[in-house]
Write an enzyme that holds these catalytic residues in place. Structure first.
Site, PDB file in Angstrom:
ATOM      1  N   ILE A 128       0.835  -1.203   0.000  1.00 33.12           N
ATOM      2  CA  ILE A 128       0.000   0.000   0.000  1.00 33.12           C
ATOM      3  C   ILE A 128       0.867   1.249   0.000  1.00 33.12           C
ATOM      4  CG2 ILE A 128      -1.749   1.283   1.298  1.00 33.12           C
ATOM      5  CD1 ILE A 128      -2.438  -1.509   2.588  1.00 33.12           C
ATOM      6  N   CYS A 129       0.511   2.198  -0.856  1.00 37.97           N
ATOM      7  CA  CYS A 129       1.167   3.499  -0.883  1.00 37.97           C
ATOM      8  C   CYS A 129       0.232   4.493  -0.202  1.00 37.97           C
ATOM      9  CB  CYS A 129       1.456   3.941  -2.323  1.00 37.97           C
ATOM     10  SG  CYS A 129       2.230   5.553  -2.431  1.00 37.97           S
ATOM     11  N   LEU A 130       0.516   4.763   1.055  1.00 37.05           N
ATOM     12  CA  LEU A 130      -0.244   5.736   1.838  1.00 37.05           C
ATOM     13  C   LEU A 130       0.762   6.438   2.737  1.00 37.05           C
ATOM     14  CD1 LEU A 130      -3.056   6.858   2.601  1.00 37.05           C
ATOM     15  CD2 LEU A 130      -3.206   5.030   4.297  1.00 37.05           C
TER      16      LEU A 130
END
Length: 175
Positions: A105-107
């Site tokens: 996840i890219c957060l």
């Protein structure tokens, strides 16, 4: 780059302009939580009640490309929490610019160190993580800074075909 911090500030600004002058901080915090829970877009499940540091979050978007899907996230809160962020992985296969098909996840708030200063901080909470994961399906959906470059380029090339692939993934993996 859109970040959870900027979204929360924007939302607080909007609420502040509508809220009465007597509204307390705790009232505003509850309203964020209640919006998520009342809408029913996020549900928490503890597979092992003896391991409260490991839980699953189900996000069921009610708008946008991912409407109708149920997306499972596995969250592990490390011993060093809240000095380090929780580890989160998407368990549902998904066609998304900010989530790989293998669940990364890219957060920004899940990054321990962030150049732009929007990463994890000890003042962040698990509520911020839940809000951020939910927002990946709406406000924080970001095609300009993708982790899954192929999905982002697909969207740029052909939005309708991108939508069809998202719907296919929802039918196959997210019901």
């Amino acid at each position: 780059m859109l970040t959870l911090a900027s979204k929360l500030k924007r939302d607080d600004g909007l609420k502040g302009s509508r809220a009465s002058a007597t509204a307390s901080d705790s009232t505003r915090r509850v309203s964020v939580r209640d919006r998520l829970l009342v809408k029913g877009t996020c549900k928490v499940h503890f597979p092992d009640p003896n391991k409260l540091h490991c839980f699953q979050l189900t996000v069921t978007p009610d708008e946008g490309y991912y409407q109708g899907g149920k997306f499972q996230f596995e969250t592990e809160v490390p011993d060093a929490y809240n000095m380090v962020p929780p580890k989160v992985k998407c368990l549902t296969r998904i066609w998304h610019p900010n989530i790989t098909e293998t669940g990364e996840i890219c957060l920004s708030l899940l990054r321990e160190h962030s150049i732009d200063g929007t990463g994890w901080a000890p003042t962040r909470t698990l509520k911020d993580v839940v809000w951020g994961l939910n927002s990946l399906f709406t406000d924080l959906l970001n095609f300009d800074d993708p982790l899954n470059i192929e999905a982002a380029e697909h969207h740029l090339r052909d939005k309708e075909d991108f939508r069809n692939k998202v719907e296919d993934y929802i039918k196959r993996y997210a019901r």
